[in-house]
Design a protein around this motif. Structure first.
Motif, PDB file in Angstrom:
ATOM      1  N   PRO A  72       0.825  -1.114  -0.029  1.00 26.99           N
ATOM      2  CA  PRO A  72      -0.004  -0.197  -0.049  1.00 26.99           C
ATOM      3  C   PRO A  72       0.929   1.223   0.018  1.00 26.99           C
ATOM      4  CG  PRO A  72      -0.207  -1.022   2.269  1.00 26.99           C
ATOM      5  CD  PRO A  72       0.640  -2.036   1.263  1.00 26.99           C
ATOM      6  N   SER A  73       2.004   1.096   0.584  1.00 30.53           N
ATOM      7  CA  SER A  73       2.936   2.331   0.366  1.00 30.53           C
ATOM      8  C   SER A  73       3.918   2.384  -0.682  1.00 30.53           C
ATOM      9  CB  SER A  73       3.868   2.279   1.838  1.00 30.53           C
ATOM     10  OG  SER A  73       2.950   2.411   2.801  1.00 30.53           O
ATOM     11  N   GLN A  74       3.560   1.375  -1.657  1.00 32.82           N
ATOM     12  CA  GLN A  74       4.517   1.200  -2.915  1.00 32.82           C
ATOM     13  C   GLN A  74       6.086   1.507  -2.333  1.00 32.82           C
ATOM     14  OE1 GLN A  74       3.440   0.607  -6.596  1.00 32.82           O
ATOM     15  NE2 GLN A  74       2.675  -0.592  -4.917  1.00 32.82           N
ATOM     16  N   ASN A  75       6.193   0.729  -1.318  1.00 31.92           N
ATOM     17  CA  ASN A  75       7.745   0.876  -0.900  1.00 31.92           C
ATOM     18  C   ASN A  75       8.618  -0.371  -1.286  1.00 31.92           C
ATOM     19  OD1 ASN A  75       9.508   2.123   1.004  1.00 31.92           O
ATOM     20  ND2 ASN A  75       9.288   0.288   1.986  1.00 31.92           N
ATOM     21  N   ILE A  76       8.123  -1.485  -2.133  1.00 26.73           N
ATOM     22  CA  ILE A  76       8.885  -2.712  -2.343  1.00 26.73           C
ATOM     23  C   ILE A  76       9.130  -2.616  -4.006  1.00 26.73           C
ATOM     24  CG2 ILE A  76       9.183  -4.839  -2.638  1.00 26.73           C
ATOM     25  CD1 ILE A  76       7.223  -4.983   0.015  1.00 26.73           C
ATOM     26  N   ASP A  77      10.338  -2.591  -4.289  1.00 24.14           N
ATOM     27  CA  ASP A  77      10.760  -2.626  -5.711  1.00 24.14           C
ATOM     28  C   ASP A  77      11.415  -4.255  -5.931  1.00 24.14           C
ATOM     29  OD1 ASP A  77       9.989  -0.332  -6.937  1.00 24.14           O
ATOM     30  OD2 ASP A  77      11.760   0.827  -5.886  1.00 24.14           O
ATOM     31  N   TRP A  78      10.489  -4.838  -6.962  1.00 24.32           N
ATOM     32  CA  TRP A  78      11.032  -6.229  -7.045  1.00 24.32           C
ATOM     33  C   TRP A  78      12.095  -6.142  -8.201  1.00 24.32           C
ATOM     34  CZ3 TRP A  78      11.902  -9.184 -11.137  1.00 24.32           C
ATOM     35  CH2 TRP A  78      12.216 -10.723 -11.081  1.00 24.32           C
ATOM     36  N   THR A  79      13.470  -6.447  -8.052  1.00 20.87           N
ATOM     37  CA  THR A  79      14.153  -6.532  -9.144  1.00 20.87           C
ATOM     38  C   THR A  79      14.809  -7.880  -9.418  1.00 20.87           C
ATOM     39  OG1 THR A  79      16.156  -6.268  -7.711  1.00 20.87           O
ATOM     40  CG2 THR A  79      15.057  -4.411  -8.283  1.00 20.87           C
ATOM     41  N   THR A  80      15.760  -8.241 -10.618  1.00 22.38           N
ATOM     42  CA  THR A  80      16.034  -9.415 -10.871  1.00 22.38           C
ATOM     43  C   THR A  80      17.081  -9.685  -9.815  1.00 22.38           C
ATOM     44  OG1 THR A  80      17.305  -8.493 -12.509  1.00 22.38           O
ATOM     45  CG2 THR A  80      15.163  -9.363 -13.162  1.00 22.38           C
ATOM     46  N   PRO A  81      17.029 -11.185  -9.479  1.00 19.81           N
ATOM     47  CA  PRO A  81      18.278 -11.787  -8.824  1.00 19.81           C
ATOM     48  C   PRO A  81      19.422 -12.308  -9.786  1.00 19.81           C
ATOM     49  CG  PRO A  81      16.434 -13.411  -8.702  1.00 19.81           C
ATOM     50  CD  PRO A  81      15.954 -12.074  -9.293  1.00 19.81           C
ATOM     51  N   GLN A  82      20.351 -12.833  -9.295  1.00 20.60           N
ATOM     52  CA  GLN A  82      21.049 -13.000 -10.381  1.00 20.60           C
ATOM     53  C   GLN A  82      20.702 -14.340 -11.180  1.00 20.60           C
ATOM     54  OE1 GLN A  82      24.771 -14.252  -8.295  1.00 20.60           O
ATOM     55  NE2 GLN A  82      24.260 -16.207  -7.679  1.00 20.60           N
ATOM     56  N   GLY A  83      21.148 -14.322 -12.504  1.00 16.20           N
ATOM     57  CA  GLY A  83      20.706 -15.326 -13.483  1.00 16.20           C
ATOM     58  C   GLY A  83      20.328 -16.435 -12.780  1.00 16.20           C
ATOM     59  N   GLY A  84      19.528 -17.125 -13.344  1.00 17.28           N
ATOM     60  CA  GLY A  84      19.101 -18.616 -12.941  1.00 17.28           C
ATOM     61  C   GLY A  84      18.734 -18.932 -11.626  1.00 17.28           C
ATOM     62  N   ASP A  85      18.451 -18.038 -10.742  1.00 16.49           N
ATOM     63  CA  ASP A  85      17.821 -18.069  -9.460  1.00 16.49           C
ATOM     64  C   ASP A  85      16.362 -17.891  -9.562  1.00 16.49           C
ATOM     65  OD1 ASP A  85      20.223 -18.445  -8.640  1.00 16.49           O
ATOM     66  OD2 ASP A  85      20.450 -16.613  -7.246  1.00 16.49           O
ATOM     67  N   GLY A  86      15.729 -18.513  -8.550  1.00 19.09           N
ATOM     68  CA  GLY A  86      14.124 -18.418  -8.427  1.00 19.09           C
ATOM     69  C   GLY A  86      13.792 -19.731  -8.831  1.00 19.09           C
ATOM     70  N   PRO A  87      12.261 -19.776  -9.278  1.00 17.76           N
ATOM     71  CA  PRO A  87      11.470 -21.325  -9.225  1.00 17.76           C
ATOM     72  C   PRO A  87      12.290 -22.124 -10.237  1.00 17.76           C
ATOM     73  CG  PRO A  87      10.379 -19.379  -9.968  1.00 17.76           C
ATOM     74  CD  PRO A  87      11.451 -18.843  -9.224  1.00 17.76           C
ATOM     75  N   ASN A  88      12.172 -23.165 -10.401  1.00 16.07           N
ATOM     76  CA  ASN A  88      12.385 -24.074 -11.582  1.00 16.07           C
ATOM     77  C   ASN A  88      11.302 -25.032 -11.583  1.00 16.07           C
ATOM     78  OD1 ASN A  88      15.361 -23.793 -12.067  1.00 16.07           O
ATOM     79  ND2 ASN A  88      15.455 -23.632  -9.899  1.00 16.07           N
ATOM     80  N   TYR A  89      10.231 -24.492 -12.084  1.00 14.56           N
ATOM     81  CA  TYR A  89       8.931 -24.989 -12.671  1.00 14.56           C
ATOM     82  C   TYR A  89       9.320 -26.194 -13.476  1.00 14.56           C
ATOM     83  CZ  TYR A  89       6.877 -21.240 -10.295  1.00 14.56           C
ATOM     84  OH  TYR A  89       6.219 -20.024  -9.580  1.00 14.56           O
ATOM     85  N   PRO A  90       8.927 -27.398 -13.230  1.00 17.17           N
ATOM     86  CA  PRO A  90       9.265 -28.539 -14.097  1.00 17.17           C
ATOM     87  C   PRO A  90       8.092 -28.690 -15.682  1.00 17.17           C
ATOM     88  CG  PRO A  90       7.841 -29.490 -12.101  1.00 17.17           C
ATOM     89  CD  PRO A  90       8.189 -27.726 -12.060  1.00 17.17           C
ATOM     90  N   ASN A  91       6.876 -28.321 -15.253  1.00 17.14           N
ATOM     91  CA  ASN A  91       5.941 -28.370 -16.313  1.00 17.14           C
ATOM     92  C   ASN A  91       4.773 -27.558 -16.190  1.00 17.14           C
ATOM     93  OD1 ASN A  91       5.021 -30.310 -14.544  1.00 17.14           O
ATOM     94  ND2 ASN A  91       3.964 -31.674 -15.838  1.00 17.14           N
ATOM     95  N   MET A  92       5.065 -26.727 -15.661  1.00 20.82           N
ATOM     96  CA  MET A  92       3.832 -25.425 -15.270  1.00 20.82           C
ATOM     97  C   MET A  92       3.283 -24.878 -16.578  1.00 20.82           C
ATOM     98  SD  MET A  92       2.729 -25.189 -11.996  1.00 20.82           S
ATOM     99  CE  MET A  92       3.003 -25.058 -10.427  1.00 20.82           C
TER     100      MET A  92
END
Length: 548
Positions: free
Chosen positions: A528-548
């Motif tokens: 609600p305060s628009q205080n969070i900026d999502w940015t990219t982590p380093q490449g390859g990080d994050g979820p690894n969805y198999p067949n979503m």
């Protein structure tokens, strides 16, 4: 930190994002001119790793891109054979017959797919044509030349938690293009920066969003009906929020179970993830899932603003594609076909410009193609459904929105004109003092699960020594403002348990568990305060969805 020295590479077209829009653009570019130098940058560990979609695919985009996709073995084989729509109550359901619905809502001729696997297949087609594809290469910065987007910085890795280079630091590269296609998906960090800097949303309605959560279940063979599609509205959300569910019977006894919560809800105590878990205990859903097992989980924001929220799509040096542009048809719960069509249109505009000796200017032909072609026809007819729902509720939306869609389907004219959205989803958040907390039942570990258990089924991983990619503009706001005024809704709206308020001897503390992040972008949208900026982590990080 001083700006590191980086090598640069030049391409005709640089594409950020290996989803359906980016890959379609890459394929079409090489179809038009095999000599074009085209590169696709994907932040996931592989193509498809970060793709999460329902998905019932309208094949119109694929038909246009690769007409012989069936012969080429595309993983698009489960045709819809059974299309059902229910309004749920706490203990039962009412089926809404198909005949009153406009023809555009009919799913026959569409396919239940894993879009992750479709994108993996598209990547194979692109590479056969000579497209360079670099997975694990997060594009973290724009390379500006005045107000022109000249390229992007990709592949920076090895930063320490404080942002300084570590012993394994790699500065990444600048990839320059005659044109840069931004195909990051919903609320991408580069698209957000470009839209803000160049004021591309001026004169357009604010973008609206939903949070989509999805599990893949293996169910008992006797309960599986290949090609069955089920959509629901109503319980458990009721008047607390807009949204609904989807249940798609894919193949091999696998059922895709998803739940969408519109992010313009007012009650800060609403807990979208727990609404999803509660939904699975409805008798109709529980009967399907009992005796089965959940094998995957993920979450992703969905653009819902539709026609009136599409920003200017071209700018000096590049364009916005797919969900970066907000091309989802909300009542149909479909955007992949429009994403592919946008990639095709952008590719044709760029190839024509490059052939004419142009570069770095606006591809106005792309804007025109989107606003006058098949995408416009798809989105203009349904443009009032979402704002009517937001302003008047579910049942008026079904009646008024249905009427508006029917007339538009028959005549091409919307009798209700164009309704406005008004507030952003962040602005729609109410103050905690005006609402009561919601008591959610505890997950039973059979049909419903706690967030951290489910996040393990997204196969998410982040290198813990890197800087947190969830940036607070002001570190004091969560406790000083959001907690007393809004009961700090980040604890609840995040579907991965990233944000916590911990009680300690010195009072409450805001903690960010960025390792859990599934890259849904809800925090960037709903805070609600628009205080969070999502940015990219380093490449390859994050979820690894198999067949979503």
């Amino acid at each position: 930190m001083p700006t590191p020295t980086r090598e640069s590479m030049d391409y005709d077209v640089v594409i950020v994002g290996g989803g359906p829009s980016g890959l379609s653009a890459a394929i079409r570019l090489k179809q038009v001119d095999p000599d074009l130098q085209v590169v696709v940058l994907e932040k996931g560990s592989e193509i498809g790793a970060h793709i999460l979609s329902g998905a019932v695919l309208d094949p119109s985009g694929l038909d246009r891109l690769i007409p012989d996709w069936r012969e080429k073995g595309a993983p698009v084989t489960t045709e819809v054979v059974d299309d059902n729509f229910f309004i749920l109550g706490p203990a039962g359901q009412v089926r809404v017959p198909n005949w009153p619905m406009p023809p555009l809502m009919n799913n026959h001729g569409n396919y239940i797919v894993s879009m992750g696997n479709v994108c993996r297949w598209l990547a194979e087609q692109a590479e056969e044509l000579g497209v360079e594809i670099f997975p694990g290469m997060a594009a973290s910065q724009i390379v500006w030349e005045g107000d022109r987007v000249k390229g992007v910085v990709a592949g920076e890795m090895g930063l320490e938690a404080d942002g300084t280079p570590g012993p394994m630091y790699e500065p990444g590269m600048e990839l320059h293009g005659k044109y840069v296609f931004i195909a990051e998906g919903v609320r991408g960090s580069l698209a957000k920066e470009i839209i803000a800097k160049l004021d591309l949303s001026r004169g357009h309605e604010p973008q609206k969003f939903g949070l989509g959560m999805k599990e893949i279940w293996e169910v008992a063979p006797e309960k599986f009906h290949k090609g069955r599609v089920v959509h629901t509205m109503g319980w458990p959300l009721g008047k607390n929020a807009g949204g609904g569910s989807f249940i798609y019977h894919l193949e091999n006894n696998q059922v895709l179970v998803g739940f969408v919560v519109h992010l313009n809800y007012a009650n800060p105590y609403l807990y979208p993830y727990m609404e999803f878990q509660r939904f699975k205990h409805h008798p109709m859903v529980a009967e399907l899932l009992e005796g089965g097992k959940r094998v995957a989980y993920g979450a992703r924001a969905i653009s819902e603003g539709g026609w009136q929220s599409i920003p200017e799509l071209s700018f000096d040096g590049g364009v916005l594609l797919g969900c970066s542009a907000g091309l989802v048809n909300v009542p149909r719960i479909k955007g992949n076909h429009n994403a592919m069509l946008s990639g095709i249109a952008a590719a044709e505009a760029a190839a024509e410009a490059i052939a004419a000796g142009r570069e770095g200017d606006r591809l106005e032909a792309y804007d025109a193609a989107v606003r006058t072609g098949a995408i416009a026809k798809d989105l203009k007819r349904v443009r009032n459904v979402k704002p009517i729902w937001s302003k008047l509720g579910l049942y008026p939306s079904l009646m008024l929105g249905g009427f508006d869609m029917w007339v538009a389907n028959l005549t091409g004219w919307n009798p209700l004109g164009t309704w406005k959205h008004g507030k952003t989803d962040a602005q729609a958040t109410g103050k905690a003092a005006d609402f009561q907390p919601i008591d959610y039942p505890r997950p039973d570990g059979k049909l419903s699960f706690d967030r951290l258990t489910n996040v393990a089924f997204s196969f998410t991983n982040h290198e813990e020594s890197q800087p947190c990619h969830l940036k607070l503009r002001d570190a004091s706001v969560p406790i000083a403002v959001n907690l007393p005024v809004y009961a700090e809704p980040a604890q609840r709206y995040c579907p991965a348990g990233v944000y916590e308020v911990l009680e300690g001897p010195e009072g409450p503390k805001f903690q960010i568990n960025f390792q859990n992040c599934v890259h849904c972008k809800t925090c960037d949208i709903k805070d609600p305060s628009q205080n969070i900026d999502w940015t990219t982590p380093q490449g390859g990080d994050g979820p690894n969805y198999p067949n979503m």
